[in-house]
Design a protein around this motif. Structure first.
Motif, PDB file in Angstrom:
ATOM      1  N   GLY A  42      51.085 -12.067 -23.783  1.00 44.46           N
ATOM      2  CA  GLY A  42      51.950 -12.083 -24.963  1.00 44.46           C
ATOM      3  C   GLY A  42      51.912 -13.463 -25.597  1.00 44.46           C
ATOM      4  N   GLU A  43      53.073 -13.905 -26.089  1.00 46.78           N
ATOM      5  CA  GLU A  43      53.170 -15.235 -26.675  1.00 46.78           C
ATOM      6  C   GLU A  43      53.137 -16.296 -25.588  1.00 46.78           C
ATOM      7  N   CYS A  44      52.751 -17.492 -25.972  1.00 46.97           N
ATOM      8  CA  CYS A  44      52.775 -18.622 -25.039  1.00 46.97           C
ATOM      9  C   CYS A  44      54.140 -19.290 -25.174  1.00 46.97           C
ATOM     10  N   THR A  45      55.047 -18.915 -24.257  1.00 46.52           N
ATOM     11  CA  THR A  45      56.419 -19.424 -24.260  1.00 46.52           C
ATOM     12  C   THR A  45      56.504 -20.696 -23.424  1.00 46.52           C
ATOM     13  N   GLU A  46      57.719 -21.135 -23.152  1.00 45.92           N
ATOM     14  CA  GLU A  46      57.912 -22.334 -22.328  1.00 45.92           C
ATOM     15  C   GLU A  46      57.340 -22.149 -20.924  1.00 45.92           C
ATOM     16  N   ALA A  47      57.450 -20.931 -20.368  1.00 47.75           N
ATOM     17  CA  ALA A  47      56.875 -20.676 -19.038  1.00 47.75           C
ATOM     18  C   ALA A  47      55.356 -20.847 -19.069  1.00 47.75           C
ATOM     19  N   CYS A  48      54.756 -20.405 -20.139  1.00 49.06           N
ATOM     20  CA  CYS A  48      53.306 -20.560 -20.319  1.00 49.06           C
ATOM     21  C   CYS A  48      52.945 -22.039 -20.425  1.00 49.06           C
ATOM     22  N   LEU A  49      53.712 -22.793 -21.205  1.00 52.92           N
ATOM     23  CA  LEU A  49      53.453 -24.227 -21.360  1.00 52.92           C
ATOM     24  C   LEU A  49      53.644 -24.962 -20.037  1.00 52.92           C
ATOM     25  N   ALA A  50      54.604 -24.515 -19.222  1.00 52.74           N
ATOM     26  CA  ALA A  50      54.812 -25.132 -17.913  1.00 52.74           C
ATOM     27  C   ALA A  50      53.600 -24.911 -17.014  1.00 52.74           C
ATOM     28  N   LEU A  51      53.001 -23.718 -17.082  1.00 51.33           N
ATOM     29  CA  LEU A  51      51.798 -23.447 -16.279  1.00 51.33           C
ATOM     30  C   LEU A  51      50.595 -24.243 -16.784  1.00 51.33           C
ATOM     31  N   ILE A  52      50.506 -24.427 -18.101  1.00 57.65           N
ATOM     32  CA  ILE A  52      49.430 -25.249 -18.663  1.00 57.65           C
ATOM     33  C   ILE A  52      49.562 -26.683 -18.149  1.00 57.65           C
ATOM     34  N   HIS A  53      50.784 -27.178 -18.152  1.00 55.95           N
ATOM     35  CA  HIS A  53      51.035 -28.533 -17.633  1.00 55.95           C
ATOM     36  C   HIS A  53      50.670 -28.617 -16.149  1.00 55.95           C
ATOM     37  N   GLU A  54      51.071 -27.604 -15.389  1.00 53.44           N
ATOM     38  CA  GLU A  54      50.760 -27.583 -13.962  1.00 53.44           C
ATOM     39  C   GLU A  54      49.251 -27.537 -13.729  1.00 53.44           C
ATOM     40  N   ALA A  55      48.539 -26.731 -14.515  1.00 53.03           N
ATOM     41  CA  ALA A  55      47.079 -26.652 -14.389  1.00 53.03           C
ATOM     42  C   ALA A  55      46.449 -28.008 -14.679  1.00 53.03           C
ATOM     43  N   ARG A  56      46.958 -28.695 -15.673  1.00 58.96           N
ATOM     44  CA  ARG A  56      46.435 -30.026 -16.009  1.00 58.96           C
ATOM     45  C   ARG A  56      46.692 -31.003 -14.864  1.00 58.96           C
ATOM     46  N   GLN A  57      47.898 -30.937 -14.285  1.00 62.25           N
ATOM     47  CA  GLN A  57      48.235 -31.828 -13.179  1.00 62.25           C
ATOM     48  C   GLN A  57      47.344 -31.561 -11.963  1.00 62.25           C
ATOM     49  N   ILE A  58      47.087 -30.295 -11.687  1.00 64.50           N
ATOM     50  CA  ILE A  58      46.213 -29.933 -10.571  1.00 64.50           C
ATOM     51  C   ILE A  58      44.800 -30.449 -10.836  1.00 64.50           C
ATOM     52  N   ASP A  59      44.339 -30.283 -12.072  1.00 69.11           N
ATOM     53  CA  ASP A  59      43.005 -30.761 -12.456  1.00 69.11           C
ATOM     54  C   ASP A  59      42.893 -32.261 -12.208  1.00 69.11           C
ATOM     55  N   VAL A  60      43.861 -33.023 -12.674  1.00 74.86           N
ATOM     56  CA  VAL A  60      43.846 -34.476 -12.505  1.00 74.86           C
ATOM     57  C   VAL A  60      43.937 -34.842 -11.023  1.00 74.86           C
ATOM     58  N   ALA A  61      44.745 -34.102 -10.261  1.00 72.56           N
ATOM     59  CA  ALA A  61      44.971 -34.420  -8.855  1.00 72.56           C
ATOM     60  C   ALA A  61      43.760 -34.137  -7.967  1.00 72.56           C
ATOM     61  N   THR A  62      42.771 -33.430  -8.483  1.00 73.22           N
ATOM     62  CA  THR A  62      41.563 -33.215  -7.678  1.00 73.22           C
ATOM     63  C   THR A  62      40.756 -34.507  -7.544  1.00 73.22           C
ATOM     64  N   GLY A  63      41.151 -35.531  -8.290  1.00 69.30           N
ATOM     65  CA  GLY A  63      40.540 -36.857  -8.137  1.00 69.30           C
ATOM     66  C   GLY A  63      39.097 -36.898  -8.587  1.00 69.30           C
ATOM     67  N   ARG A  64      38.232 -37.352  -7.690  1.00 64.95           N
ATOM     68  CA  ARG A  64      36.821 -37.531  -8.058  1.00 64.95           C
ATOM     69  C   ARG A  64      36.125 -36.210  -8.345  1.00 64.95           C
ATOM     70  N   GLU A  65      36.728 -35.100  -7.937  1.00 56.51           N
ATOM     71  CA  GLU A  65      36.152 -33.780  -8.207  1.00 56.51           C
ATOM     72  C   GLU A  65      36.611 -33.218  -9.564  1.00 56.51           C
ATOM     73  N   ALA A  66      37.423 -33.967 -10.303  1.00 57.87           N
ATOM     74  CA  ALA A  66      37.991 -33.472 -11.560  1.00 57.87           C
ATOM     75  C   ALA A  66      36.926 -33.071 -12.575  1.00 57.87           C
ATOM     76  N   ASP A  67      35.747 -33.692 -12.513  1.00 56.34           N
ATOM     77  CA  ASP A  67      34.699 -33.319 -13.463  1.00 56.34           C
ATOM     78  C   ASP A  67      34.111 -31.943 -13.158  1.00 56.34           C
ATOM     79  N   ARG A  68      34.424 -31.382 -11.999  1.00 53.77           N
ATOM     80  CA  ARG A  68      33.956 -30.034 -11.637  1.00 53.77           C
ATOM     81  C   ARG A  68      34.967 -28.954 -12.015  1.00 53.77           C
ATOM     82  N   VAL A  69      36.108 -29.363 -12.611  1.00 56.29           N
ATOM     83  CA  VAL A  69      37.200 -28.430 -12.900  1.00 56.29           C
ATOM     84  C   VAL A  69      37.577 -28.523 -14.371  1.00 56.29           C
ATOM     85  N   GLU A  70      37.842 -27.374 -14.966  1.00 56.97           N
ATOM     86  CA  GLU A  70      38.361 -27.300 -16.337  1.00 56.97           C
ATOM     87  C   GLU A  70      39.643 -26.489 -16.316  1.00 56.97           C
TER      88      GLU A  70
END
Length: 197
Positions: free
Chosen positions: A82-110
């Motif tokens: 459906g629409e991208c609500t606040e819950a959707c934006l929270a998951l986008i933020h979480e996905a970004r944080q997980i991506d960054v937290a992979t450290g040196r492997e971050a270039d293997r993740v989008e």
């Protein structure tokens, strides 16, 4: 020399019988206690997030991801039928944080957002400002719901966060009860053992 009496042989025979019974019944009793209490049973499961079974792929959801196959990246995929609500934006933020937290492997993740309906201009501006590397792709809500019919109902409700392997298979789902750290641990393990992506 006197012969031992039958009375002195009897306790020795009883001890042997008890030892034989203990050797046979002891392991059975210990196994039963382990099975009923769960104490001492090794944990062979290494994942903390929910495995996606039966198997799904991005083709089931009719997603247009540019590169799929050997050499393609791992993806943290947020789906919003459906629409991208606040819950959707929270998951986008979480996905970004997980991506960054992979450290040196971050270039293997989008991280990718799949929307069931076009984003508003305001949402696009916010995403471009806050998540400039976030990719977007359209999602077919009908194909999405149909493919999830054999999975838990909660997976069809609202936005969800998934891990997609380089071959386009949807392998892990983030349950609301499990924090993003569990998904991060699972993704790090996959990146470590994976030869693709």
């Amino acid at each position: 020399m006197t012969e031992p009496t039958s009375d002195s042989r009897q306790p020795r025979g009883q001890l042997k019988l008890l030892a034989i019974v203990a050797v046979v019944l002891g392991p059975i009793l210990v196994a039963w206690l382990m099975a009923t209490t769960g104490v001492g049973i090794p944990q062979t499961q290494t994942n903390h997030s929910a495995l996606v079974e039966p198997q799904l792929s991005v083709q089931d959801w009719q997603l247009e991801l540019e590169q799929v196959g050997y050499g393609a990246p791992w993806r943290l995929l947020v789906t919003a039928p459906g629409e991208c609500t606040e819950a959707c934006l929270a998951l986008i933020h979480e996905a970004r944080q997980i991506d960054v937290a992979t450290g040196r492997e971050a270039d293997r993740v989008e991280h990718v957002l799949a929307l069931g309906q076009p984003a508003s201009a305001e949402l696009n501006d916010r995403l471009a400002r806050d998540y400039p590397q976030l990719q977007q792709t359209p999602l077919s809500p009908t194909a999405y719901r149909d493919s999830l019919s054999a999975h838990p109902d909660a997976w069809q409700q609202g936005p969800q966060l998934w891990v997609v392997d380089p071959l386009g298979r949807v392998v892990l789902h983030r349950d609301p009860a499990n924090p993003g750290k569990d998904l991060l641990d699972d993704l790090r393990h996959l990146l470590k053992v994976s030869k693709v992506g």
